[in-house]
Scaffold this motif. Structure first.
Motif, PDB file in Angstrom:
ATOM      1  N   MET A   1       0.785  -1.396   0.063  1.00 24.97           N
ATOM      2  CA  MET A   1      -0.051   0.077   0.104  1.00 24.97           C
ATOM      3  C   MET A   1       0.929   1.336  -0.064  1.00 24.97           C
ATOM      4  O   MET A   1       1.813   1.438   0.647  1.00 24.97           O
ATOM      5  CB  MET A   1      -0.797  -0.033   1.112  1.00 24.97           C
TER       6      MET A   1
ATOM      7  N   ASN B   1      -0.574   4.979  -0.046  1.00 23.68           N
ATOM      8  CA  ASN B   1      -1.423   5.744   0.126  1.00 23.68           C
ATOM      9  C   ASN B   1      -0.657   6.993   0.843  1.00 23.68           C
ATOM     10  O   ASN B   1      -1.519   8.061   0.785  1.00 23.68           O
ATOM     11  CB  ASN B   1      -2.786   5.342   0.765  1.00 23.68           C
ATOM     12  N   GLU B   2       0.337   7.110   1.509  1.00 22.87           N
ATOM     13  CA  GLU B   2       0.608   7.938   2.266  1.00 22.87           C
ATOM     14  C   GLU B   2       1.494   8.997   1.339  1.00 22.87           C
ATOM     15  O   GLU B   2       2.193   8.574   0.401  1.00 22.87           O
ATOM     16  CB  GLU B   2       1.561   7.580   3.421  1.00 22.87           C
TER      17      GLU B   2
ATOM     18  N   ASP C   1      -6.461  -1.607  -3.128  1.00 21.00           N
ATOM     19  CA  ASP C   1      -6.081  -1.758  -1.871  1.00 21.00           C
ATOM     20  C   ASP C   1      -6.833  -3.079  -1.483  1.00 21.00           C
ATOM     21  O   ASP C   1      -8.080  -3.123  -1.411  1.00 21.00           O
ATOM     22  CB  ASP C   1      -6.193  -0.582  -0.891  1.00 21.00           C
TER      23      ASP C   1
ATOM     24  N   CYS D   1      -6.620   0.689   3.900  1.00 27.20           N
ATOM     25  CA  CYS D   1      -7.056   0.618   2.650  1.00 27.20           C
ATOM     26  C   CYS D   1      -8.064   1.992   2.401  1.00 27.20           C
ATOM     27  O   CYS D   1      -8.591   2.582   3.233  1.00 27.20           O
ATOM     28  CB  CYS D   1      -7.967  -0.531   2.537  1.00 27.20           C
ATOM     29  N   ARG D   2      -7.723   2.335   1.196  1.00 27.76           N
ATOM     30  CA  ARG D   2      -8.556   3.704   0.646  1.00 27.76           C
ATOM     31  C   ARG D   2     -10.156   3.270   0.679  1.00 27.76           C
ATOM     32  O   ARG D   2     -11.024   4.102   1.070  1.00 27.76           O
ATOM     33  CB  ARG D   2      -8.235   4.316  -0.721  1.00 27.76           C
TER      34      ARG D   2
END
Length: 480
Positions: free
Chosen positions: A112, A114-115, A205, A270-271
């Motif tokens: 993942m 996402n950051e 995700d 997860c988004r």
């Protein structure tokens, strides 16, 4: 379909292969070293095995042009300090070759990202995804966080920490949030994503519904195991200290511990769960994944382990390079004993290491393991994947299995502990005699001094071990 499976002998690949075959596909298994790949005999009619090192341009043509889809399950994390460049080159070579095939889809299992601020490891994973996305096929990227399953690196590290430490003084990154997923669900996502046009040229995700901190994961594991554990987080533990903490307490290598600590400071949540609806999947909970993992362990059904991969060791070796034990310039400790029961002796040899130990002076083996850890080695904590089965390429404490043939009565191990040279340990039954040979090829003067310094311990350890291996268990013998 004809499918290319890269990393077929890796943790995910070994588990995905039989599912793909069961679904009626012909699988082209791409591996770097054929001698490390030992699929079930029942799979052989439905697979093709090719040897491809994606860092070697000359080997790329081994991939057949008529494949229809491919799984990209390659990563080089902690194999070397420049793994980012290795992963980049592998991805570029893979993309360029797949562009020349009939493949309509590539499925990539990644982490993942996402950051806004990513670790070195996750940056590399994202860059690989971007490179793969430039191909003339449809890319489906599945992004996972912590994978929970028997033999997975995350599961084994959590298990080591919880089962060995009643009280943990832990770094503050244990408060970082993550969204784990069971290995069973990872495999379901990977198989259901195949040839699904709704997933083409998209990334998703994947995770269970449990969003937890690493501390909560450890405490939930302890509760599941019926253990009382206390965790105290401190803000002053540096990344280096955190890496050493993981390295000395768990079975991970220092390079892998460093990469993990770097990534564990980043939230992996997860988004959304859009893919769950698209594929009609309801992932099992963290606790359910733990229960499934221990069911596998208790029934000795661990299909694959991260410890058998290259990243668990300190050396990147090809099994075939060490199958011929050298003689010139080597020291040897060779012992022979009469075998009174072939069945008992061979069973003992095939059960050596791990929880069974080395049959004699195990305290000295443990001491050698502690010393190895202190000098940056892997120690004894890797154990073994299966209690009775041994395959070439498997990790066995601080050894790597080079050759194993139970019917022939021969097992050859290569040392992966820190040494001033190279070492082999061989067991061979011939003419009703067990021949046990330890071979050491020293490197320089220090290697020779090392050999002579450990000779007194060899007399204790190797003599006692071979005597125990040929000793007949009267109770077993009478019952048979």
């Amino acid at each position: 379909m004809k499918i290319l499976l890269t990393g077929a002998n890796g943790y995910i690949g070994k588990r995905l292969l039989p599912i793909l075959v069961q679904d009626g596909h012909h699988v082209v298994c791409s591996i770097r070293d054929k001698d490390r790949f030992n699929p079930e005999e029942s799979l052989l009619p439905y697979i093709t095995i090719i040897e491809v090192d994606f860092l070697n341009d000359d080997q790329l043509t081994n991939i057949p042009a008529d494949i229809e889809a491919a799984y990209y399950l390659i990563h080089s994390m902690s194999n070397s300090n420049d793994y980012e460049e290795l992963e980049k080159k592998s991805a570029i070579n893979f993309k360029n070759r797949i562009n020349k095939t009939n493949a309509k889809q590539v499925i990539y299992l990644t982490g993942m990202v996402n950051e806004n601020t990513l670790s070195k490891h996750l940056k590399s994973r994202k860059r690989v995804e971007d490179i793969l996305g430039e191909g003339n096929y449809n890319l489906t990227a599945l992004r996972a966080g912590i994978i929970i399953g028997s033999g997975s690196a995350s599961f084994e590290i959590i298990r080591d920490l919880v089962e060995k430490l009643p009280v943990m003084i832990a770094p503050k990154w244990l408060n970082t949030k993550c969204q784990p997923i069971g290995i069973r669900d990872v495999l379901i996502f990977l198989t259901k994503a195949l040839n699904n046009s709704n997933l083409f040229n998209k990334n998703f995700d994947i995770g269970c519904n449990d969003i937890m901190t690493y501390k909560e994961m450890l405490l939930a594991f302890a509760e599941f195991r019926g253990l009382k554990r206390k965790i105290i987080t401190v803000p002053v533990m540096t990344p280096r200290l955190s890496s050493y903490w993981l390295y000395f307490v768990t079975s991970t290598s220092y390079k892998l511990a460093t990469a993990l600590v770097d990534s564990m400071k980043i939230e992996v949540v997860c988004r959304n769960n859009e893919i769950n609806k698209l594929l009609d999947i309801q992932p099992e909970s963290y606790t359910e994944a733990l229960a499934r993992a221990f069911d596998r362990i208790n029934n000795n059904q661990i299909a694959s382990s991260w410890k058998d991969s290259q990243i668990s060791g300190v050396k990147r070796i090809n099994v075939s390079d060490f199958i011929e034990v050298p003689t010139y310039g080597c020291f040897k400790d060779k012992r022979t004993r009469k075998v009174n029961s072939f069945e008992q002796t061979i069973d003992k040899i095939w059960s050596i290491g791990g929880d069974n130990g080395w049959y004699y002076a195990n305290y000295l083996w443990r001491l050698r393991g502690y010393m190895d850890k202190l000098f940056g080695g892997i120690g004894l904590r890797r154990g073994r994947t299966n209690k009775k089965s041994i395959q070439p390429g498997d990790a066995l404490d601080f050894w790597r299995v080079i050759y194993s043939n139970k019917e022939e009565g021969r097992l050859l191990l290569f040392a992966e502990m820190k040494l001033p040279g190279e070492a082999w340990l061989e067991f061979k039954i011939k003419d009703n005699q067990l021949i046990q040979t330890a071979t050491f090829r020293p490197q320089g003067l220090f290697g020779r001094l090392y050999w002579y310094s450990v000779l007194p311990f060899h007399e204790i350890v190797f003599k006692g071990m071979i005597n125990q291996l040929v000793k007949v268990d009267n109770e077993k013998e009478s019952s048979s």
